[in-house]
Structure formats: C-alpha cells, structure tokens
Design a protein around this motif. Structure first.
Motif, PDB file in Angstrom:
ATOM      1  N   LEU A 134      21.379  20.300  27.963  1.00 51.75           N
ATOM      2  CA  LEU A 134      22.562  21.471  26.693  1.00 51.75           C
ATOM      3  C   LEU A 134      22.193  23.372  26.029  1.00 51.75           C
ATOM      4  O   LEU A 134      23.362  22.811  25.466  1.00 51.75           O
ATOM      5  CB  LEU A 134      23.192  20.718  25.660  1.00 51.75           C
ATOM      6  N   ALA A 135      21.303  23.347  26.546  1.00 54.54           N
ATOM      7  CA  ALA A 135      21.471  24.856  26.062  1.00 54.54           C
ATOM      8  C   ALA A 135      20.379  25.415  27.554  1.00 54.54           C
ATOM      9  O   ALA A 135      19.746  24.896  27.947  1.00 54.54           O
ATOM     10  CB  ALA A 135      20.770  25.086  25.007  1.00 54.54           C
ATOM     11  N   PRO A 136      21.090  26.138  27.533  1.00 50.99           N
ATOM     12  CA  PRO A 136      19.642  27.386  28.705  1.00 50.99           C
ATOM     13  C   PRO A 136      18.467  27.142  27.965  1.00 50.99           C
ATOM     14  O   PRO A 136      17.970  26.909  26.569  1.00 50.99           O
ATOM     15  CB  PRO A 136      21.035  28.474  29.168  1.00 50.99           C
ATOM     16  N   ALA A 137      17.588  27.704  29.416  1.00 53.53           N
ATOM     17  CA  ALA A 137      16.130  28.300  28.593  1.00 53.53           C
ATOM     18  C   ALA A 137      15.744  29.304  27.876  1.00 53.53           C
ATOM     19  O   ALA A 137      15.336  29.387  26.625  1.00 53.53           O
ATOM     20  CB  ALA A 137      14.881  28.429  29.858  1.00 53.53           C
ATOM     21  N   GLN A 138      16.782  29.941  27.720  1.00 50.22           N
ATOM     22  CA  GLN A 138      16.499  31.028  27.286  1.00 50.22           C
ATOM     23  C   GLN A 138      18.348  31.559  26.896  1.00 50.22           C
ATOM     24  O   GLN A 138      19.556  31.300  27.372  1.00 50.22           O
ATOM     25  CB  GLN A 138      16.792  32.347  27.994  1.00 50.22           C
ATOM     26  N   THR A 139      18.163  31.682  25.458  1.00 49.46           N
ATOM     27  CA  THR A 139      19.533  31.704  24.422  1.00 49.46           C
ATOM     28  C   THR A 139      19.707  33.250  24.075  1.00 49.46           C
ATOM     29  O   THR A 139      18.620  33.794  23.892  1.00 49.46           O
ATOM     30  CB  THR A 139      19.405  30.902  23.501  1.00 49.46           C
ATOM     31  N   SER A 140      20.787  33.833  23.359  1.00 54.08           N
ATOM     32  CA  SER A 140      20.729  34.900  23.307  1.00 54.08           C
ATOM     33  C   SER A 140      20.116  35.381  21.799  1.00 54.08           C
ATOM     34  O   SER A 140      19.921  34.551  21.121  1.00 54.08           O
ATOM     35  CB  SER A 140      22.480  35.549  22.863  1.00 54.08           C
ATOM     36  N   SER A 141      19.450  37.019  22.256  1.00 50.47           N
ATOM     37  CA  SER A 141      19.208  36.898  20.718  1.00 50.47           C
ATOM     38  C   SER A 141      19.571  37.343  19.556  1.00 50.47           C
ATOM     39  O   SER A 141      18.902  37.729  18.966  1.00 50.47           O
ATOM     40  CB  SER A 141      17.995  38.358  20.792  1.00 50.47           C
ATOM     41  N   THR A 142      20.491  37.478  19.661  1.00 51.78           N
ATOM     42  CA  THR A 142      21.216  37.465  18.710  1.00 51.78           C
ATOM     43  C   THR A 142      22.219  36.255  18.413  1.00 51.78           C
ATOM     44  O   THR A 142      22.782  35.374  18.943  1.00 51.78           O
ATOM     45  CB  THR A 142      23.252  38.241  19.065  1.00 51.78           C
ATOM     46  N   PRO A 143      21.443  35.539  17.283  1.00 55.65           N
ATOM     47  CA  PRO A 143      22.668  34.358  16.050  1.00 55.65           C
ATOM     48  C   PRO A 143      24.329  34.759  16.405  1.00 55.65           C
ATOM     49  O   PRO A 143      24.449  35.543  15.721  1.00 55.65           O
ATOM     50  CB  PRO A 143      21.508  34.053  15.545  1.00 55.65           C
ATOM     51  N   PRO A 144      24.724  32.906  16.203  1.00 61.62           N
ATOM     52  CA  PRO A 144      25.981  33.168  15.836  1.00 61.62           C
ATOM     53  C   PRO A 144      25.882  33.934  14.656  1.00 61.62           C
ATOM     54  O   PRO A 144      25.144  33.458  13.404  1.00 61.62           O
ATOM     55  CB  PRO A 144      26.356  31.522  16.055  1.00 61.62           C
ATOM     56  N   HIS A 153      28.019  26.313  23.940  1.00 65.77           N
ATOM     57  CA  HIS A 153      26.945  26.702  25.289  1.00 65.77           C
ATOM     58  C   HIS A 153      27.874  25.538  26.068  1.00 65.77           C
ATOM     59  O   HIS A 153      27.681  25.609  27.165  1.00 65.77           O
ATOM     60  CB  HIS A 153      25.827  26.025  25.433  1.00 65.77           C
ATOM     61  N   GLY A 154      29.272  25.232  25.268  1.00 65.10           N
ATOM     62  CA  GLY A 154      30.235  24.786  26.783  1.00 65.10           C
ATOM     63  C   GLY A 154      30.473  23.022  26.797  1.00 65.10           C
ATOM     64  O   GLY A 154      31.096  22.194  27.527  1.00 65.10           O
ATOM     65  N   ALA A 155      29.690  22.589  25.626  1.00 64.64           N
ATOM     66  CA  ALA A 155      29.689  21.234  25.416  1.00 64.64           C
ATOM     67  C   ALA A 155      30.412  20.352  24.936  1.00 64.64           C
ATOM     68  O   ALA A 155      30.653  21.155  24.341  1.00 64.64           O
ATOM     69  CB  ALA A 155      27.863  20.573  25.387  1.00 64.64           C
ATOM     70  N   SER A 156      31.108  19.267  25.488  1.00 64.54           N
ATOM     71  CA  SER A 156      31.943  18.471  24.506  1.00 64.54           C
ATOM     72  C   SER A 156      31.203  17.699  23.122  1.00 64.54           C
ATOM     73  O   SER A 156      30.343  17.052  23.365  1.00 64.54           O
ATOM     74  CB  SER A 156      33.001  17.501  24.591  1.00 64.54           C
ATOM     75  N   VAL A 157      31.958  18.184  22.139  1.00 64.31           N
ATOM     76  CA  VAL A 157      30.642  17.733  21.290  1.00 64.31           C
ATOM     77  C   VAL A 157      31.500  16.730  20.203  1.00 64.31           C
ATOM     78  O   VAL A 157      32.299  16.830  19.499  1.00 64.31           O
ATOM     79  CB  VAL A 157      29.433  18.623  20.265  1.00 64.31           C
ATOM     80  N   VAL A 158      30.520  15.462  19.429  1.00 63.25           N
ATOM     81  CA  VAL A 158      31.399  14.971  18.571  1.00 63.25           C
ATOM     82  C   VAL A 158      29.934  14.393  17.320  1.00 63.25           C
ATOM     83  O   VAL A 158      29.221  14.698  18.010  1.00 63.25           O
ATOM     84  CB  VAL A 158      32.546  14.033  18.244  1.00 63.25           C
ATOM     85  N   LEU A 159      30.413  14.750  16.223  1.00 62.07           N
ATOM     86  CA  LEU A 159      29.230  14.740  14.816  1.00 62.07           C
ATOM     87  C   LEU A 159      29.350  14.242  14.075  1.00 62.07           C
ATOM     88  O   LEU A 159      31.349  13.821  13.726  1.00 62.07           O
ATOM     89  CB  LEU A 159      28.873  15.991  14.425  1.00 62.07           C
ATOM     90  N   VAL A 160      29.138  12.652  13.831  1.00 64.44           N
ATOM     91  CA  VAL A 160      29.289  11.646  12.504  1.00 64.44           C
ATOM     92  C   VAL A 160      28.019  11.792  11.635  1.00 64.44           C
ATOM     93  O   VAL A 160      27.418  11.706  11.743  1.00 64.44           O
ATOM     94  CB  VAL A 160      29.252  10.149  13.066  1.00 64.44           C
ATOM     95  N   GLU A 161      28.887  11.738   9.874  1.00 65.99           N
ATOM     96  CA  GLU A 161      28.480  12.275   9.525  1.00 65.99           C
ATOM     97  C   GLU A 161      28.182  10.507   8.145  1.00 65.99           C
ATOM     98  O   GLU A 161      28.864  10.631   8.033  1.00 65.99           O
ATOM     99  CB  GLU A 161      28.018  12.770   8.392  1.00 65.99           C
ATOM    100  N   ARG A 162      27.179   9.845   7.876  1.00 68.87           N
ATOM    101  CA  ARG A 162      27.615   8.626   7.001  1.00 68.87           C
ATOM    102  C   ARG A 162      27.566   9.041   5.533  1.00 68.87           C
ATOM    103  O   ARG A 162      28.442   8.561   5.126  1.00 68.87           O
ATOM    104  CB  ARG A 162      26.419   7.886   6.990  1.00 68.87           C
ATOM    105  N   ASP A 163      26.949  10.170   5.133  1.00 64.00           N
ATOM    106  CA  ASP A 163      28.090  10.497   3.591  1.00 64.00           C
ATOM    107  C   ASP A 163      29.097  12.128   3.909  1.00 64.00           C
ATOM    108  O   ASP A 163      30.096  11.848   4.144  1.00 64.00           O
ATOM    109  CB  ASP A 163      26.619  10.994   2.875  1.00 64.00           C
ATOM    110  N   ASP A 164      28.339  13.340   3.114  1.00 60.97           N
ATOM    111  CA  ASP A 164      29.276  14.614   3.258  1.00 60.97           C
ATOM    112  C   ASP A 164      28.190  15.173   4.593  1.00 60.97           C
ATOM    113  O   ASP A 164      26.705  15.373   4.532  1.00 60.97           O
ATOM    114  CB  ASP A 164      29.579  14.796   2.354  1.00 60.97           C
ATOM    115  N   TYR A 165      28.408  16.508   4.693  1.00 66.25           N
ATOM    116  CA  TYR A 165      27.800  17.175   5.629  1.00 66.25           C
ATOM    117  C   TYR A 165      27.383  18.318   4.649  1.00 66.25           C
ATOM    118  O   TYR A 165      27.079  18.783   3.212  1.00 66.25           O
ATOM    119  CB  TYR A 165      28.840  18.706   5.805  1.00 66.25           C
ATOM    120  N   GLY A 166      25.607  18.393   4.980  1.00 60.33           N
ATOM    121  CA  GLY A 166      24.724  18.885   3.778  1.00 60.33           C
ATOM    122  C   GLY A 166      24.529  18.083   2.850  1.00 60.33           C
ATOM    123  O   GLY A 166      23.626  18.205   1.941  1.00 60.33           O
ATOM    124  N   ALA A 167      25.028  16.218   2.635  1.00 58.63           N
ATOM    125  CA  ALA A 167      23.932  15.672   1.375  1.00 58.63           C
ATOM    126  C   ALA A 167      23.098  15.493   1.086  1.00 58.63           C
ATOM    127  O   ALA A 167      22.914  15.036   0.048  1.00 58.63           O
ATOM    128  CB  ALA A 167      25.198  14.884   1.129  1.00 58.63           C
TER     129      ALA A 167
END
Length: 532
Positions: free
Chosen positions: A391-401, A34-48
């Motif tokens: 950071l997200a509209p009230a209504q989003t697409s009914s089709t998921p990514p 939805h257009g935001a600049s994003v950083v994600l930090v994870e202490r271990d690993d994604y989904g750990a």
C-alpha cells in the motif's frame, strides 16, 4: 460511530486500521495519501494511550549511537528533522544535560568523542528547518558549569557535563489530533470510540472487521481487503481475540509530573533502580521518567501504577534528583500505559525497536500488526508496514507531509484581523492561548465560539473558552469529557483543571451530546479518576 455507519457498511476499503495511536494515525494518513481507501477504528480516542503519555520529546538516536548503531542513529536524526518540517509550531529545541564521570564509558573523553560523531552524523539536521528550530551543536561543560545547571548534583566523581539538543513536543495531544485531521483530509474515514470485536474471514483470508460503536451499541461489518493492527498495549488482547500469534510482552511505563519549578533544560541521572531517569521541563513543572515495571504485565492489566509503585518512583526520583525531595502530594499527574518489552537476564526492558508482523502464517492472510515502541519513528514504522502490505511505494517523498495547523503562518495576525472583523476583544492570555494551541485554526475556533455565544471563559483562572468545548464536539470528534479535557483542549495538561472548569465542560457536553444526568456523573467520575 452512528455518524459513519452508512459509509462503513456500504464501502469496501483497501485497508482497515485498528488503533488510533500515533502509529495507526500515520498508517491511515500515509495509506490514504498514496491512494488507498482507508478506515480507522479506535476503541477509545485518538492518542489516548501512550501516544500522549510519553516524555514529550522527539529524539535523534543518541542512545542508539552509544551501542554502536550508526545507521539507526542517522535514521532517527532524519526522522527528528521530519517532525520539525511537519509541525514546527508544536516543537521547540530543548537542551539535555548529562554529568560525565571518571568511569571510562562515561568520561569526558568518551562522551565528547560520541557527541562529535553525533554532530557529524546530524550535520544536515537543520536543512530547511525554520531557524527557530535549529538545533545547536553538542558541547561539554566544566564541573562548575554543570553544577550551576544541575540542582543537587553530587560532585563526587563528576568531571563535567555533556549537553545535546533534541525537540520537545509542546502539545502532544494536539499533535496527535493534527495527524488524525491530516488523515481525514487525505480521505481516510476515522471512527473513535469504536471497538473491533472480530475479524471477518473467507477461509484463510481476511475480508474485513466487525465493529461495535461503544456509544450507541451499533454493530457494523466493515469490508476491507487488508487489516493493520496498531493497538499498542492492547495488541496482545486483540491477538488473543482474533486467534493470532506472535504477541509482544508488555511492561507498564510511567512518568510523573511533579509540583516543583523546572529550569528550561532536561536533566539526566541514574536513579536508585539503576535505570537512567530524565527530568524534563513541562509547562513550568518537572516531568520525570521513564519508569517501568521490572517484570512483564498482562495485556488486560490496569495501565495506571499502584500507590506502592508510585512511592517507588518517588524514591527513585529522589535518589537521582535529591533536591526535589518529592512526596506523594507533590504529584500533579501520572502518565502511564502498557508498552512492548523484552526480557533480558530475567528483567523486563523496553523493546528497543518497532516491529511489523505478517499474520499469514497464523492462518489469516492480509492481517498485519505494528508493535510500535518509539514516538519519533512512528511514521517510518507505518510506512514499513504499508510497504509490506503493498500500500506504499518502495521509495516515498523525502519531504514529509505538512500537518494542518502545524505551522504558525502569521496565526496571530490572522486572529487579530478576525477579532477586529467580529468586533471581539479577547483578553491577552486568551488570545495567546488560542494562537499557541490552535495556530492557524484559532480563527475557526473564534468564529464558532462567537456564533454559539461561547466567548466567555470556561471558568476563572483558565484561558479556555466555552466555545472550545463546542468546537471539540462539532469539528474534532470529541465524544466524552475526557476527550475534551485531556486531548482537545489544554485544560488537563498540567493536572486537575478545577471543579468549576470540569462542571462547566460537562454542562456544555450534556447539552451538545444529549447526556442523561447519570451519563454526566459517570463522565465526571471518569475524569476525576484520571487525576486521582
């Protein structure tokens, strides 16, 4: 994180997400989309954490219907369908069987009525879903049909059985990575093995996060207008570190993968603890759960259950499924983690619904937390948090990514063509493994493996190739032996992969990541402890 330190220090982000489980990954994906600049930090690993240590199922909310929550049931049915649209390659329909009894609430009449309502609420469950993932209607079994499918069923009081369908996630660790990859492709910057050590503030307003690279000890101040905490079982510890309130209580939740042949149907029965247990087929074995502690545990507690707790889980399982006759040596793998809980009548129970907390009242505006409790609803919970943050509209697409590589899209034909072009002849089990795990990414894995001379098996008895280890490092953010064995490949999905496979993977990683002999031994010890 050193790969990203320049971008981290030179960029002001709209959102910093702390925590790379399924809730944090979806938050990063949806915010970036939805257009935001994003950083994600994870202490271990994604989904750990618990994002990989769950029952491998995507539920449609039948338990919510049992308590009369029709709206919640309808929402979870829709979210279950969304998963089938996002990554159909990684799901499969799975029947669940629950015996009915003479007691009114568990009778054929009561359960049958509930299932008819469930099917009515889910009448659109298969809309636009690939035919292979269409979920059949629920049905009732006779006593004889139930006994034939439920090994060791004690017939006293049993009046038949109820069958409904949900989805099983075939490769949950692969699915977590594909959400991360989708977030990265949407523009989010993702950093694993990076710890958020402090919040940056300007008075009562957050201005960013101080991040420490756990691999290089580099510390970077990251500017961000908003911060979203999605740290799962580590959330109370982060709240304490940052001086925030409203921390959830936690219990240890666990599952046991046991060395008994499974049928292709999940079974539900009540254990000696009084809690309902589910035996789910998993790669030919039974995955039993969910077990949990009866009292809350501290945030810093070891997420792994003690030997005494494992013994109690086995007793509970043997009461629910007596023909298994499980002993300690039958446990192949223990899945466990800390999860939010509530205390009811002096007994801890899993928190029924996810929450979003705004920490402005704690004196730090711009900081929010997700207390996530359900894998199925992770995307909708992330969207709810983003809407509260603007950071997200009230209504989003009914089709998921559509997740990258979550669809087959003739993956086998593509891989055959790539093998022909490269003059490579793969063994049948290796070919099947590559398509099954990587889908449309299998061609990329093959090409890199060929380029680095990694087309040989990692060890005899496994279809995993040497090149997959290299691919995990170069293309998939793997930075540890555990990342490769437990999450980027299928090596450790059903238990210890064998010493030869671990040694070879460690050898390849030592070269790729310039490990010292001491680091290599520490990495091996860490993974061995996971299977102990």
């Amino acid at each position: 994180m050193s790969r990203f330190s320049h971008r981290l220090s030179d960029t002001s982000f709209d959102l910093a997400v702390i925590g790379g489980g399924v809730h944090g990954l979806f938050a990063a994906l949806e915010a970036a989309t939805h257009g935001a600049s994003v950083v994600l930090v994870e202490r271990d690993d994604y989904g750990a954490g618990l994002s990989s240590n769950h029952q491998r199922t995507v539920h449609g909310g039948l338990r919510a219907l049992q308590s009369g929550q029709i709206g919640k049931t309808r929402a979870q049915i829709a979210e279950r369908r969304d998963w089938a649209l996002m990554a159909p390659h990684l799901l499969r329909p799975l029947p669940f069987l629950f015996p009915t009894h003479r007691a009114l609430t568990r009778s054929r009449l009561a359960v049958g009525t509930a299932l008819r309502l469930y099917d009515r609420l889910g009448r659109h469950r298969n809309d636009d879903v690939p035919p292979a993932l269409h979920l059949p209607a629920s049905r009732l079994y006779s006593v004889a049909e139930t006994a034939a499918r439920f090994p060791g069923l004690v017939p006293e009081g049993v009046t038949g059985g109820a069958v409904w369908y949900d989805y099983q996630v075939r490769h949950p660790d692969r699915l977590n990575w594909l959400i991360a990859l989708a977030a990265q492709r949407a523009g989010a910057l993702l950093c694993n093995h990076a710890d958020a050590v402090d919040l940056l503030r300007d008075g009562r307003r957050v201005t960013g996060v101080r991040v420490a690279d756990r691999l290089s000890s580099t510390i970077v101040d990251v500017a961000a207008h908003r911060v979203l905490l999605c740290a799962g079982g580590a959330l109370p510890a982060l709240h304490a570190r940052f001086g925030l309130g409203a921390s959830p209580r936690l219990v240890r939740a666990s599952g046991l993968l046991v060395d008994r042949p499974a049928i292709d149907m999940a079974l539900a029965a009540r254990g000696s603890s009084g809690r309902m247990l589910t035996a789910t087929p998993w790669n030919g074995y039974w995955l039993i759960g969910t077990f949990q502690t009866n009292v809350p545990v501290e945030s810093g507690s070891n997420p792994r259950p003690s030997r005494a707790e494992i013994d109690a889980m086995l007793d509970d399982t043997n009461a629910a499924f007596p023909t298994l006759r499980l002993r300690r040596q039958d446990v192949r793998l223990v899945h466990s983690g800390l999860t939010p809980a509530v205390v009811l009548r002096r007994r801890a129970e899993l928190m029924p619904d996810s929450r979003v907390i705004a920490h402005g009242a704690d004196g730090t505006a711009g900081v929010f937390s997700i207390v996530g409790v359900k894998f199925t609803t992770a995307r909708s919970t992330a969207l709810r948090a983003l809407r509260q943050m603007g950071l997200a509209p009230a209504q989003t697409s009914s089709t998921p990514p559509r997740l990258p590589h979550g669809h087959t899209d003739d993956a086998d034909a593509r891989l055959r063509a790539a093998c022909l072009a490269a003059g490579v002849a793969l063994d049948d089990d290796v070919f099947t493994h590559l398509v099954d795990w990587y889908a449309t990414e299998a061609v990329d894995v093959l090409e890199l493996s060929a380029a680095v001379g990694g087309l040989q098996r990692l060890a005899s008895g496994t279809p995993v190739l040497d090149g997959e280890v290299t691919y995990a490092v170069e293309r998939s953010h793997a930075a540890s032996l555990a990342d490769v064995v437990l999450r980027r490949t299928r090596l450790g999905t059903t238990g210890h992969p064998g010493g030869a496979a671990l040694d070879r993977a460690a050898e390849l990683l030592t070269t790729a990541l310039s490990w010292s002999p001491e680091t290599r031994q520490a990495q091996l010890a860490e993974v061995e402890a996971r299977f102990a």
